[in-house]
Scaffold this motif. Sequence first.
Motif, mmCIF file in Angstrom:
data_model
loop_
_atom_site.group_PDB
_atom_site.id
_atom_site.type_symbol
_atom_site.label_atom_id
_atom_site.label_comp_id
_atom_site.label_asym_id
_atom_site.label_seq_id
_atom_site.Cartn_x
_atom_site.Cartn_y
_atom_site.Cartn_z
ATOM 1 N N GLY A 1 0.796 -1.231 0.000
ATOM 2 C CA GLY A 1 0.000 0.000 0.000
ATOM 3 C C GLY A 1 0.829 1.281 0.000
ATOM 4 N N LEU B 1 2.078 2.339 -3.390
ATOM 5 C CA LEU B 1 0.926 2.843 -4.160
ATOM 6 C C LEU B 1 0.571 4.256 -3.700
ATOM 7 C CD1 LEU B 1 -1.437 -0.295 -4.306
ATOM 8 C CD2 LEU B 1 -0.185 0.734 -6.203
ATOM 9 N N ALA B 2 0.637 4.476 -2.371
ATOM 10 C CA ALA B 2 0.320 5.806 -1.830
ATOM 11 C C ALA B 2 1.284 6.861 -2.385
ATOM 12 C CB ALA B 2 0.388 5.779 -0.308
ATOM 13 N N ALA C 1 -1.938 3.367 -10.379
ATOM 14 C CA ALA C 1 -1.922 3.098 -8.934
ATOM 15 C C ALA C 1 -3.294 3.355 -8.318
ATOM 16 C CB ALA C 1 -0.870 3.976 -8.247
ATOM 17 N N ARG C 2 -3.961 4.423 -8.779
ATOM 18 C CA ARG C 2 -5.302 4.728 -8.270
ATOM 19 C C ARG C 2 -6.272 3.591 -8.567
ATOM 20 N NH1 ARG C 2 -7.407 10.430 -7.963
ATOM 21 N NH2 ARG C 2 -5.582 11.685 -7.581
ATOM 22 N N ALA D 1 -5.448 0.477 -6.431
ATOM 23 C CA ALA D 1 -5.858 0.675 -5.031
ATOM 24 C C ALA D 1 -7.376 0.599 -4.898
ATOM 25 C CB ALA D 1 -5.345 2.019 -4.518
ATOM 26 N N LEU E 1 -8.430 -3.022 -5.081
ATOM 27 C CA LEU E 1 -8.077 -3.799 -3.883
ATOM 28 C C LEU E 1 -9.039 -3.519 -2.726
ATOM 29 C CD1 LEU E 1 -4.171 -3.509 -3.839
ATOM 30 C CD2 LEU E 1 -5.573 -5.388 -4.667
ATOM 31 N N ARG E 2 -9.369 -2.223 -2.536
ATOM 32 C CA ARG E 2 -10.240 -1.934 -1.391
ATOM 33 C C ARG E 2 -11.720 -2.058 -1.755
ATOM 34 N NH1 ARG E 2 -8.443 3.153 -2.787
ATOM 35 N NH2 ARG E 2 -10.100 4.525 -3.476
ATOM 36 N N ALA F 1 -4.084 -3.050 1.785
ATOM 37 C CA ALA F 1 -3.197 -2.305 0.883
ATOM 38 C C ALA F 1 -3.979 -1.236 0.138
ATOM 39 C CB ALA F 1 -2.526 -3.257 -0.100
ATOM 40 N N GLY F 2 -5.169 -1.601 -0.323
ATOM 41 C CA GLY F 2 -6.015 -0.631 -1.030
ATOM 42 C C GLY F 2 -6.428 0.517 -0.134
ATOM 43 N N ALA G 1 -3.294 2.671 0.767
ATOM 44 C CA ALA G 1 -2.855 3.471 -0.382
ATOM 45 C C ALA G 1 -3.632 4.778 -0.428
ATOM 46 C CB ALA G 1 -3.035 2.687 -1.674
ATOM 47 N N LYS G 2 -4.933 4.700 -0.249
ATOM 48 C CA LYS G 2 -5.775 5.907 -0.318
ATOM 49 C C LYS G 2 -5.522 6.817 0.890
ATOM 50 C CE LYS G 2 -10.652 7.247 -0.112
ATOM 51 N NZ LYS G 2 -10.666 8.381 -0.996
#
Lengths: 256, 236
Positions: A80, A83-84, A101-102, A105, A108-109, A140-141, A144-145
């Motif tokens: 994550g 990705l962030a 990446a957006r 993420a 994933l979430r 991770a999703g 990342a956000k």
Amino acid sequence: MTTTSRWVGTAALAVVLGWAVSGSGVSVAALVQGRQGAAALIEGFLSPDLSREFLGDVAAAVVETVQISLTGLLFAALLGLPLAFLIAGNVQAPRPLRSAARVVAAMLRGVPDLLWALLFVATVGPGAAAGAMALAVHGAGLLAKLCAEQMEAVDPGPVEALRLTGAGRPATAMLAVVPQAAPGLASLLLYQWECNLRTSTVLGFVGAGGIGQELAISLKLFRYDELSTLILAILAIILVVDRASRAVRRRLGATS
Amino acid sequence: MDIHTSDLTVDFAHRRLRAVDGLSLRIAAGEHVALLGPSGAGKSTLLRALLGAVCATGSVRVGGMDPYSAAQRRAVRRATGVIRQGGDLVPGLTARTNAFMGSSPEWTVRDWLTVLCGRVPSRYAVRLGTLAERHGVAESLSAPVRELSGGQRQRVALIRALLPGPRLILADEPTSGLDPVNAAAAVDALCALPGSVTVIVATHDLAVAGRFPRILALRDGRLAHDGATIGAEIYT
């Protein structure tokens, strides 16, 4: 707004709420019908199984749950955080990478952790590994956000000051963005650990290991005394982790 | 480094503001210049335009390089030391780390590893020590930035700008928020820079501007005066 339209609005709201309650089947009659089951449940809850053998099983399940939550956090952070970095606007990653990446993420979430657990149980078989992988992927999703938002919230002055020295994107991120965002990032990781712990208690219902698996077995066997002990154990670990994480976050100067 | 701008214009469309309006000027290599003007005159925007940090039209050349060319922007910035209002240091780090991070574009992988271990790469240690001694912050290098006074922060920012050995210094309101003693020390340090370094100091303070041999006065994004002295009429 006139009095008539206010009454019409209230009546419409009441109709919608009544429709929702009747559709969900909640009624006093249902509670009365289930009184025998409730009595058995309360009776079991008031006499938790504290036998040495069962407490040993509970302790092992608690340890496995903590292991699942920590492993899930470790891999969620490893996946994550990069990705962030790519998502955060002030890091200025190349646009195609940022967009990719957006999307990753969000995917994933977007899939609930319970569904990830089912998928991993089908892939790697039942057990703690499936639970840890489910938490890692979903976490991770989320990380990342949330971490990207944390990074974007830093004071832009030092970031631009460093960029004007000719520093590249990775150097600016490492030297100006991360040090400013660090307390917030640590706080988010600790909060994610708390969430992992709560989630890992139910992942066992779909075969993904941990204390949830014990819960599912006791529930299926109507062993409410065991259920009571397990719920008490879950409450205890959640309280301990909540306290510990709050103390660490306060030390880091994070507000949440 | 010499500076040459021709018909330089910067518009902030979202604020419907023309911050710099058709500015043409020449500054010779090694000149020490004050950029004087009231708040909103376009001083900071002009300094940022010299580094290609704002969208602009017209032409800019810094040491013969175009900061608006992607290939040359980094070279212009590497040759320039920037001191911003309040220092703009990274608050979570120590004064030491802030002081030498201006040299990061030159760091090797080994330097990065040293920095990540919390130490100063050896090739910068001596110069950092000398500069810290000269500007009176040697004792404060280990302190976190949040524990430094405004004057100390400004001096750390000055060291950050000087450490890589720049050929151009751009200082944006370097005395803002400082008491008279610290403000005088900051201006002294800028005036004392050698002739090999071009210095441009943006200020709204007439007394500070008066310390420099050439004063460029801006008003509403245009050059209102270019000379050795100026009176308070720039504000009327």
